[in-house]
Design a protein around this motif. Structure first.
Motif, PDB file in Angstrom:
ATOM      1  N   UNK A 135       5.529  51.414  13.210  1.00  0.00           N
ATOM      2  CA  UNK A 135       6.374  50.940  14.223  1.00  0.00           C
ATOM      3  C   UNK A 135       7.569  51.504  14.671  1.00  0.00           C
ATOM      4  N   UNK A 136       7.947  51.540  15.865  1.00  0.00           N
ATOM      5  CA  UNK A 136       9.443  51.858  16.039  1.00  0.00           C
ATOM      6  C   UNK A 136      10.571  51.351  15.145  1.00  0.00           C
ATOM      7  N   UNK A 137      11.763  52.102  15.005  1.00  0.00           N
ATOM      8  CA  UNK A 137      12.744  51.171  14.079  1.00  0.00           C
ATOM      9  C   UNK A 137      13.218  50.255  14.887  1.00  0.00           C
ATOM     10  N   UNK A 138      14.028  49.228  14.311  1.00  0.00           N
ATOM     11  CA  UNK A 138      14.729  48.165  15.073  1.00  0.00           C
ATOM     12  C   UNK A 138      15.929  48.600  15.716  1.00  0.00           C
ATOM     13  N   UNK A 139      16.067  49.867  16.053  1.00  0.00           N
ATOM     14  CA  UNK A 139      17.204  50.164  16.855  1.00  0.00           C
ATOM     15  C   UNK A 139      18.317  51.310  16.248  1.00  0.00           C
ATOM     16  N   UNK A 140      19.304  51.364  16.841  1.00  0.00           N
ATOM     17  CA  UNK A 140      20.489  52.284  16.465  1.00  0.00           C
ATOM     18  C   UNK A 140      20.986  51.934  14.937  1.00  0.00           C
ATOM     19  N   UNK A 141      21.064  53.034  14.083  1.00  0.00           N
ATOM     20  CA  UNK A 141      21.122  52.521  12.667  1.00  0.00           C
ATOM     21  C   UNK A 141      20.073  52.444  11.679  1.00  0.00           C
ATOM     22  N   UNK A 142      18.806  51.904  12.248  1.00  0.00           N
ATOM     23  CA  UNK A 142      17.524  51.758  11.514  1.00  0.00           C
ATOM     24  C   UNK A 142      16.812  52.902  11.510  1.00  0.00           C
ATOM     25  N   UNK A 143      16.326  53.275  10.129  1.00  0.00           N
ATOM     26  CA  UNK A 143      15.417  54.506  10.156  1.00  0.00           C
ATOM     27  C   UNK A 143      14.062  54.003  10.423  1.00  0.00           C
ATOM     28  N   UNK A 144      13.239  55.048  11.161  1.00  0.00           N
ATOM     29  CA  UNK A 144      11.606  54.721  11.478  1.00  0.00           C
ATOM     30  C   UNK A 144      11.039  55.635  10.171  1.00  0.00           C
ATOM     31  N   UNK A 145       9.680  55.457  10.387  1.00  0.00           N
ATOM     32  CA  UNK A 145       8.941  55.923   9.262  1.00  0.00           C
ATOM     33  C   UNK A 145       8.967  57.298   9.056  1.00  0.00           C
ATOM     34  N   UNK A 146       8.351  58.037   8.188  1.00  0.00           N
ATOM     35  CA  UNK A 146       8.304  59.144   7.675  1.00  0.00           C
ATOM     36  C   UNK A 146       7.429  60.158   8.843  1.00  0.00           C
TER      37      UNK A 146
ATOM     38  N   UNK B  67     -20.247  60.591  11.007  1.00  0.00           N
ATOM     39  CA  UNK B  67     -18.916  59.943  10.722  1.00  0.00           C
ATOM     40  C   UNK B  67     -18.588  58.788  11.615  1.00  0.00           C
ATOM     41  N   UNK B  68     -17.844  58.111  11.103  1.00  0.00           N
ATOM     42  CA  UNK B  68     -17.390  56.814  12.104  1.00  0.00           C
ATOM     43  C   UNK B  68     -15.820  56.937  11.717  1.00  0.00           C
ATOM     44  N   UNK B  69     -14.945  57.077  12.681  1.00  0.00           N
ATOM     45  CA  UNK B  69     -13.543  57.095  12.656  1.00  0.00           C
ATOM     46  C   UNK B  69     -12.915  55.993  13.442  1.00  0.00           C
ATOM     47  N   UNK B  70     -12.058  55.388  12.798  1.00  0.00           N
ATOM     48  CA  UNK B  70     -11.034  54.285  13.169  1.00  0.00           C
ATOM     49  C   UNK B  70      -9.724  55.039  13.545  1.00  0.00           C
ATOM     50  N   UNK B  71      -9.452  54.857  14.846  1.00  0.00           N
ATOM     51  CA  UNK B  71      -8.157  55.515  15.462  1.00  0.00           C
ATOM     52  C   UNK B  71      -7.369  54.274  16.018  1.00  0.00           C
ATOM     53  N   UNK B  72      -6.183  54.414  15.586  1.00  0.00           N
ATOM     54  CA  UNK B  72      -5.251  53.399  16.184  1.00  0.00           C
ATOM     55  C   UNK B  72      -3.744  53.717  16.143  1.00  0.00           C
ATOM     56  N   UNK B  73      -2.936  52.996  16.863  1.00  0.00           N
ATOM     57  CA  UNK B  73      -1.450  53.089  16.941  1.00  0.00           C
ATOM     58  C   UNK B  73      -0.815  52.372  18.145  1.00  0.00           C
ATOM     59  N   UNK B  74       0.326  52.702  18.223  1.00  0.00           N
ATOM     60  CA  UNK B  74       1.150  51.906  19.443  1.00  0.00           C
ATOM     61  C   UNK B  74       1.591  53.042  20.423  1.00  0.00           C
ATOM     62  N   UNK B  75       1.716  52.671  21.783  1.00  0.00           N
ATOM     63  CA  UNK B  75       2.505  53.331  22.738  1.00  0.00           C
ATOM     64  C   UNK B  75       3.700  52.442  22.733  1.00  0.00           C
ATOM     65  N   UNK B  76       5.014  53.242  22.998  1.00  0.00           N
ATOM     66  CA  UNK B  76       6.205  52.393  22.913  1.00  0.00           C
ATOM     67  C   UNK B  76       7.070  53.040  23.758  1.00  0.00           C
ATOM     68  N   UNK B  77       8.077  52.224  24.127  1.00  0.00           N
ATOM     69  CA  UNK B  77       9.343  52.791  24.981  1.00  0.00           C
ATOM     70  C   UNK B  77      10.620  52.510  23.994  1.00  0.00           C
ATOM     71  N   UNK B  78      10.800  53.281  23.279  1.00  0.00           N
ATOM     72  CA  UNK B  78      12.004  53.230  22.207  1.00  0.00           C
ATOM     73  C   UNK B  78      11.432  52.082  21.370  1.00  0.00           C
TER      74      UNK B  78
END
Length: 496
Positions: free
Chosen positions: A153-164, A340-351
């Protein structure tokens, strides 16, 4: 609540819903399909299961991995091996709770809905997220949500870090015949881990950073983060409030002890470089002699198949390239002759706002592992025909300066949306059925169908304007452009 001993994994089997333990799952005592009301939570649950299994039971080599895939492990092995890391996965541990930091100070608690991506922000709609979905969460759902927030997920805003992996990375997993096999197919052997991260042996005994915390404002080289530490990396300072004795989980509906809030606090540090996550491809560019890497993400409304080439095909030039996820590289060594079967996922975000969720299944026919150029050709053709349609409709709108007046009507966006809708099944079918060793006939057939679709969509889009005299020249210009593009796209020797 401990993820290694308690029943927290929600499954459905033959219409019956229940929660099972990780031991029951890996030892073949229980099975079924993951079952949660949100597809992203199911995907995150699968990722978490893979991460725990990787941390506990990393196979030494391909042979040992194959044994785990084919045969359930014994209960004795599970108990003996997991005993050493029991405290890592205790959600309520007095000092080091799972994916949390003790002693987080905040002015007021935050509702649990903030841990569920897209529920508490302005895009939430009742038909997507039922009212009250994140009001209270049981231990299992809370653990999944913590892991998802830390990894996807995106971080929770300024000062919060996001994922690796950055803000909203695309995750790719291999699907097996059953859930237990799916988990093992997404676990790296020590050999693969060493190939993906040469520092693996020197760092394999590291603790997750919620056990061995990092200092504020420190700079951390990605090449110093071990496999276990990276898979269970918690980028933020979160701490669940003490659970209530009993309640109905707003997510899974079970009557259990529930959490109704958490404390969060800003915490800053810097990770330098890109950590090679087992479930993510990487793309890179070379600028001024420096290699810049990042993880692919969904940045537009274009469907998932448009990304598939860079998720499963390795390519490199002097200026740019793409490298597939380590689990895909590993699969090439023992699944090269299989479908092979592949599972692909994720989010599209705006900030920090989630705009869209993705969770899709792709099938690739036998030969996928050694004929990546065919996968690239299938995807490239799908994109090229879309571009031909857009180019023609763009000319219809703007014309040519001082020669042909455009219509002033932009039909590109709706036509592109229709194109993607009508070609989705065709692209899935091509990837799943093509003879990768001799693909010419299938590629010609696909391109013929794409040409027919593009032609029909062009006629459909421009039909209301054919009786407008002022638009006839722009229409003729657009049609000539489309015909020229379609002719250029026709494969050599093709009759269509």
């Amino acid at each position: 609540m401990n993820l290694l001993t308690d029943a927290w994994i929600p499954i459905q089997q033959q219409g019956s819903y229940q929660k099972i333990t990780l031991q029951q799952l890996l030892c073949g005592e229980q099975s079924g399909e993951l079952c949660l009301p949100r597809d992203d939570m199911e995907l995150a649950c699968l990722q978490l299961l893979c991460a725990i299994t990787q941390v506990l039971f990393t196979p030494k080599n391909k042979k040992e991995l194959g044994q785990y895939i084919q045969q359930p492990m014994t209960a004795q092995d599970y108990v003996e091996i997991s005993r050493e890391k029991m405290s890592w996965f205790d959600l309520n541990h007095a000092k080091t709770p799972f994916m949390q930091i003790r002693g987080v100070k905040s002015t007021q608690p935050t509702g649990m809905d903030k841990l569920l991506a897209g529920v508490a922000d302005g895009t939430n709609k009742a038909f997507v997220n039922p009212q009250g979905l994140g009001e209270v969460l049981c231990g299992g759902c809370a653990a999944i949500a913590l892991f998802n927030a830390a990894n996807n997920c995106p971080s929770m805003g300024g000062g919060f870090k996001g994922s690796l992996r950055g803000s909203t990375p695309i995750t790719i997993l291999i699907r097996g015949k059953e859930l237990r096999q799916t988990i093992w197919l997404n676990v790296l052997t020590e050999e693969t881990a060493e190939a993906a991260m040469p520092w693996y042996q020197n760092t394999k005994d590291q603790l997750p950073n919620y056990l061995d915390t990092v200092k504020a404002d420190v700079k951390i080289a990605a090449s110093t983060i071990g496999l276990n530490r990276g898979l269970l990396w918690q980028p933020a300072h979160f701490e669940l409030l003490p659970p209530k004795a009993s309640g109905c989980c707003s997510c899974c509906g079970c009557i259990e002890p529930v959490y109704d809030g958490f404390n969060k606090a800003k915490f800053n540090y810097t990770v330098e470089g890109v950590w090679p996550h087992p479930l993510s491809a990487r793309i890179f560019t070379v600028k001024k002699g420096e290699k810049e890497e990042k993880f692919p993400s969904f940045t537009t409304t274009a469907p998932t198949w448009t990304h598939l080439s860079r998720l499963v095909v390795d390519q490199q030039t002097d200026k740019e390239g793409q490298q597939t996820a380590p689990v895909i590289q590993q699969a090439r060594t023992f699944m090269a002759s299989d479908k092979i079967q592949l599972i692909v996922g994720g989010y599209r975000n705006n900030q920090a706002t989630i705009l869209e969720r993705r969770h899709e299944l792709f099938s690739l026919a036998q030969g996928w592992a050694t004929h990546g150029e065919v996968i690239h050709q299938i995807i490239a053709a799908g994109l090229a025909y879309k571009t031909a349609l857009r180019k023609a409709l763009y000319l219809f709108a703007v014309g040519i300066k001082d020669k042909v007046h455009g219509s002033g009507i932009n039909l590109c966006e709706p036509a592109e949306t229709n194109y993607y809708q009508q070609t989705e099944n065709l692209l899935h079918y091509s990837l799943a059925s093509v003879d990768y060793a001799a693909p010419s006939a299938a590629l010609n057939a696909q391109n013929g169908k794409l040409k027919a679709m593009v032609t029909a969509l062009f006629e459909q889009a421009t039909e209301p304007y054919r009786q407008e005299p002022k638009m006839l020249k722009a229409l003729a210009l657009a049609r000539r452009s489309l015909n020229k593009s379609l002719q250029e796209l026709k494969p050599e020797g093709a009759n269509t």
